[in-house]
Design a protein around this motif. Structure first.
Motif, short mmCIF file in Angstrom:
data_model
loop_
_atom_site.label_atom_id
_atom_site.label_comp_id
_atom_site.label_asym_id
_atom_site.label_seq_id
_atom_site.Cartn_x
_atom_site.Cartn_y
_atom_site.Cartn_z
N THR A 70 1.03 -1.09 0.05
CA THR A 70 -0.16 -0.01 -0.06
C THR A 70 0.97 1.27 0.30
O THR A 70 2.10 1.32 0.69
CB THR A 70 -1.00 -0.14 1.32
N GLY A 71 0.60 2.07 -0.82
CA GLY A 71 1.35 3.20 -0.94
C GLY A 71 2.59 3.46 -0.99
O GLY A 71 3.70 4.21 -0.67
N GLY A 72 3.03 2.34 -1.83
CA GLY A 72 4.54 1.83 -2.38
C GLY A 72 5.26 1.41 -1.27
O GLY A 72 6.38 1.20 -1.36
N VAL A 73 4.76 1.07 0.09
CA VAL A 73 5.20 0.17 0.89
C VAL A 73 4.80 -1.58 1.10
O VAL A 73 3.71 -1.72 1.01
CB VAL A 73 5.06 0.86 2.41
N ARG A 74 5.91 -2.31 1.04
CA ARG A 74 5.45 -3.69 0.98
C ARG A 74 5.65 -4.16 2.52
O ARG A 74 6.41 -4.09 3.13
CB ARG A 74 6.37 -4.27 0.00
N TRP A 75 4.29 -4.90 2.96
CA TRP A 75 4.41 -5.59 4.17
C TRP A 75 4.16 -7.08 4.22
O TRP A 75 3.64 -7.44 3.48
CB TRP A 75 3.02 -4.93 4.87
N PHE A 76 5.20 -7.62 4.81
CA PHE A 76 5.02 -9.15 5.20
C PHE A 76 4.09 -9.13 6.33
O PHE A 76 4.29 -8.35 7.41
CB PHE A 76 6.36 -9.84 5.58
N VAL A 77 3.00 -9.97 6.38
CA VAL A 77 1.97 -9.92 7.44
C VAL A 77 2.21 -11.55 8.15
O VAL A 77 1.84 -12.48 7.36
CB VAL A 77 0.82 -9.88 7.00
N GLU A 78 2.43 -11.51 9.39
CA GLU A 78 2.58 -12.87 10.07
C GLU A 78 1.33 -12.93 11.33
O GLU A 78 1.37 -12.10 12.03
CB GLU A 78 3.75 -13.21 10.36
N GLN A 79 0.45 -13.90 11.00
CA GLN A 79 -0.50 -13.91 12.20
C GLN A 79 0.35 -14.64 13.51
O GLN A 79 1.14 -15.61 13.25
CB GLN A 79 -1.48 -15.18 11.78
N LEU A 80 0.03 -14.27 14.60
CA LEU A 80 0.51 -14.44 15.75
C LEU A 80 -0.46 -15.33 16.65
O LEU A 80 -1.61 -15.14 16.52
CB LEU A 80 1.28 -13.30 16.59
N PRO A 81 -0.03 -16.03 17.48
CA PRO A 81 -1.18 -16.70 18.39
C PRO A 81 -1.78 -15.74 19.29
O PRO A 81 -1.09 -14.79 19.56
CB PRO A 81 -0.24 -17.69 19.04
N GLY A 82 -2.96 -15.84 19.44
CA GLY A 82 -3.60 -14.95 20.21
C GLY A 82 -4.50 -13.91 19.50
O GLY A 82 -5.13 -12.96 19.76
N GLY A 83 -4.27 -13.91 18.21
CA GLY A 83 -4.98 -12.91 17.16
C GLY A 83 -4.12 -11.76 16.60
O GLY A 83 -4.71 -11.03 15.75
N GLY A 84 -3.35 -11.49 17.11
CA GLY A 84 -2.49 -10.21 16.71
C GLY A 84 -1.64 -10.68 15.34
O GLY A 84 -1.56 -11.73 15.14
N VAL A 85 -0.99 -9.62 14.98
CA VAL A 85 0.01 -9.65 13.72
C VAL A 85 1.28 -9.28 13.86
O VAL A 85 1.42 -8.07 14.47
CB VAL A 85 -0.67 -9.24 12.49
N ARG A 86 2.28 -9.83 13.23
CA ARG A 86 3.48 -9.03 13.21
C ARG A 86 3.78 -8.81 11.68
O ARG A 86 3.43 -9.60 10.85
CB ARG A 86 4.61 -9.97 13.40
N CYS A 87 4.01 -7.29 11.38
CA CYS A 87 4.07 -6.77 9.94
C CYS A 87 5.72 -6.43 9.96
O CYS A 87 5.97 -5.82 10.74
CB CYS A 87 3.34 -5.88 9.93
#
Length: 75
Positions: A15-32
């Motif tokens: 989005t907006g020229g920024v690439r994000w890797f998105v990883e689901q974490l236990p408990g419902g959060g995410v690491r980006c």
């Protein structure tokens, strides 16, 4: 991205020229992780703030800041 906890096959979105890797974490959060920048940006989004389960809502606001302050490319 050499950490043994990093998932190189995690979903990616841009989005907006920024690439994000998105990883689901236990408990419902995410690491980006925003890469392809002079400095990587790692953001942990707790479930309470992720809204849509991917953290995109919160990270969309950070994208403009990252794009304006951290140049593309590697140093």
């Amino acid at each position: 991205m050499g950490s043994k906890g990093f998932d190189r096959y995690a979903p990616v979105w841009e989005t907006g020229g920024v690439r994000w890797f998105v990883e689901q974490l236990p408990g419902g959060g995410v690491r980006c992780i925003a890469d392809h920048r002079a400095a990587f940006v790692e953001v942990f989004v707790p479930k309470e703030y992720g809204g849509d389960g991917t953290g995109q809502t919160l990270l969309a606001e950070l994208t403009a800041i990252i794009g304006a302050t951290i140049p593309e490319g590697y140093v």
